[in-house]
Design a protein around this motif. Sequence first.
Motif, PDB file in Angstrom:
ATOM      1  N   VAL A  78      -8.763  16.805  -7.234  1.00  0.00           N
ATOM      2  CA  VAL A  78      -7.716  16.156  -6.433  1.00  0.00           C
ATOM      3  C   VAL A  78      -6.752  17.210  -5.876  1.00  0.00           C
ATOM      4  O   VAL A  78      -6.304  17.113  -4.728  1.00  0.00           O
ATOM      5  N   GLU A  79      -6.475  18.206  -6.682  1.00  0.00           N
ATOM      6  CA  GLU A  79      -5.531  19.264  -6.279  1.00  0.00           C
ATOM      7  C   GLU A  79      -5.994  20.003  -5.025  1.00  0.00           C
ATOM      8  O   GLU A  79      -5.169  20.467  -4.239  1.00  0.00           O
ATOM      9  N   VAL A  80      -7.316  20.125  -4.838  1.00  0.00           N
ATOM     10  CA  VAL A  80      -7.819  20.941  -3.723  1.00  0.00           C
ATOM     11  C   VAL A  80      -8.320  20.119  -2.541  1.00  0.00           C
ATOM     12  O   VAL A  80      -8.605  20.682  -1.479  1.00  0.00           O
ATOM     13  N   CYS A  81      -8.448  18.829  -2.697  1.00  0.00           N
ATOM     14  CA  CYS A  81      -8.997  18.003  -1.609  1.00  0.00           C
ATOM     15  C   CYS A  81      -7.966  17.882  -0.478  1.00  0.00           C
ATOM     16  O   CYS A  81      -6.869  17.369  -0.696  1.00  0.00           O
ATOM     17  N   PRO A  82      -8.320  18.314   0.735  1.00  0.00           N
ATOM     18  CA  PRO A  82      -7.339  18.320   1.828  1.00  0.00           C
ATOM     19  C   PRO A  82      -7.049  16.950   2.422  1.00  0.00           C
ATOM     20  O   PRO A  82      -6.091  16.805   3.185  1.00  0.00           O
ATOM     21  N   VAL A  83      -7.878  15.957   2.103  1.00  0.00           N
ATOM     22  CA  VAL A  83      -7.679  14.642   2.728  1.00  0.00           C
ATOM     23  C   VAL A  83      -7.420  13.530   1.698  1.00  0.00           C
ATOM     24  O   VAL A  83      -7.426  12.351   2.046  1.00  0.00           O
ATOM     25  N   ASP A  84      -7.191  13.889   0.459  1.00  0.00           N
ATOM     26  CA  ASP A  84      -6.864  12.912  -0.590  1.00  0.00           C
ATOM     27  C   ASP A  84      -7.850  11.738  -0.625  1.00  0.00           C
ATOM     28  O   ASP A  84      -7.449  10.570  -0.606  1.00  0.00           O
ATOM     29  N   CYS A  85      -9.126  12.075  -0.706  1.00  0.00           N
ATOM     30  CA  CYS A  85     -10.138  11.011  -0.706  1.00  0.00           C
ATOM     31  C   CYS A  85     -10.758  10.797  -2.080  1.00  0.00           C
ATOM     32  O   CYS A  85     -11.786  10.135  -2.195  1.00  0.00           O
ATOM     33  N   ILE A  86     -10.124  11.348  -3.138  1.00  0.00           N
ATOM     34  CA  ILE A  86     -10.662  11.205  -4.494  1.00  0.00           C
ATOM     35  C   ILE A  86      -9.747  10.250  -5.255  1.00  0.00           C
ATOM     36  O   ILE A  86      -8.552  10.494  -5.396  1.00  0.00           O
ATOM     37  N   HIS A  87     -10.334   9.142  -5.732  1.00  0.00           N
ATOM     38  CA  HIS A  87      -9.534   8.061  -6.295  1.00  0.00           C
ATOM     39  C   HIS A  87     -10.073   7.621  -7.651  1.00  0.00           C
ATOM     40  O   HIS A  87     -11.211   7.886  -7.999  1.00  0.00           O
ATOM     41  N   ARG A  88      -9.224   6.871  -8.358  1.00  0.00           N
ATOM     42  CA  ARG A  88      -9.670   6.196  -9.584  1.00  0.00           C
ATOM     43  C   ARG A  88      -9.653   4.701  -9.320  1.00  0.00           C
ATOM     44  O   ARG A  88      -8.662   4.159  -8.814  1.00  0.00           O
ATOM     45  N   TYR A  89     -10.738   4.039  -9.702  1.00  0.00           N
ATOM     46  CA  TYR A  89     -10.825   2.590  -9.535  1.00  0.00           C
ATOM     47  C   TYR A  89     -10.034   1.903 -10.643  1.00  0.00           C
ATOM     48  O   TYR A  89     -10.174   2.253 -11.826  1.00  0.00           O
ATOM     49  N   THR A  90      -9.220   0.935 -10.282  1.00  0.00           N
ATOM     50  CA  THR A  90      -8.378   0.257 -11.278  1.00  0.00           C
ATOM     51  C   THR A  90      -8.679  -1.241 -11.375  1.00  0.00           C
ATOM     52  O   THR A  90      -7.972  -1.964 -12.065  1.00  0.00           O
ATOM     53  N   GLY A  91      -9.718  -1.701 -10.659  1.00  0.00           N
ATOM     54  CA  GLY A  91     -10.038  -3.123 -10.677  1.00  0.00           C
ATOM     55  C   GLY A  91     -10.922  -3.523 -11.842  1.00  0.00           C
ATOM     56  O   GLY A  91     -11.072  -2.774 -12.814  1.00  0.00           O
ATOM     57  N   ASN A  92     -11.529  -4.703 -11.736  1.00  0.00           N
ATOM     58  CA  ASN A  92     -12.294  -5.262 -12.855  1.00  0.00           C
ATOM     59  C   ASN A  92     -13.797  -5.345 -12.619  1.00  0.00           C
ATOM     60  O   ASN A  92     -14.506  -5.951 -13.412  1.00  0.00           O
ATOM     61  N   ASP A  93     -14.291  -4.762 -11.541  1.00  0.00           N
ATOM     62  CA  ASP A  93     -15.733  -4.770 -11.311  1.00  0.00           C
ATOM     63  C   ASP A  93     -16.408  -3.893 -12.366  1.00  0.00           C
ATOM     64  O   ASP A  93     -16.172  -2.683 -12.418  1.00  0.00           O
ATOM     65  N   PRO A  94     -17.252  -4.499 -13.230  1.00  0.00           N
ATOM     66  CA  PRO A  94     -17.852  -3.718 -14.314  1.00  0.00           C
ATOM     67  C   PRO A  94     -18.847  -2.670 -13.835  1.00  0.00           C
ATOM     68  O   PRO A  94     -19.232  -1.774 -14.606  1.00  0.00           O
TER      69      PRO A  94
END
Length: 117
Positions: A18-34
């Motif tokens: 995340v620190e090096v990604c220039p476009v902030d496209c790395i995320h954590r999923y927080t929903g309930n889809d197993p």
Amino acid sequence: MTWVIGPLCIDKMDTACVEVCPVDCIHRYTGNDPDIPKNQLLIDPAECIDCAACEPACPWQAIYQDTEVPEEFKEFVQVNARITEQTEIERTPKYDTPKPTPQEVAENREKWLAKYR
Ligand code: SF4
Ligand code: SF4
């Protein structure tokens, strides 16, 4: 072309990528889809610009170009792609976890290869 985070990130999530990604496209999923893990980070292929900065930054060697994903982890191409449609996400997470030793990296790889083989 996009990049893919595989299972070697599971329970690690130190966010070095995340620190090096220039476009902030790395995320954590927080929903309930197993079918979408919450305990690893995922790259949104719709936002990734294929700059390749994340791969060498990952201390757990968990990131691959989509054409280079090991056979055992191919399903993670689709797992990452599913983040595009999600609204329940943590954008640009920032966690601070210890950097692994080479032995820890090797053991983690073997653990997940054995699971998906
Ligand atoms: S740098 Fe690697 S282990 Fe750390 S969060 Fe990114 S993909 Fe996961
Ligand atoms: S390849 Fe570049 S744009 Fe894509 S996730 Fe990695 S750092 Fe971000």
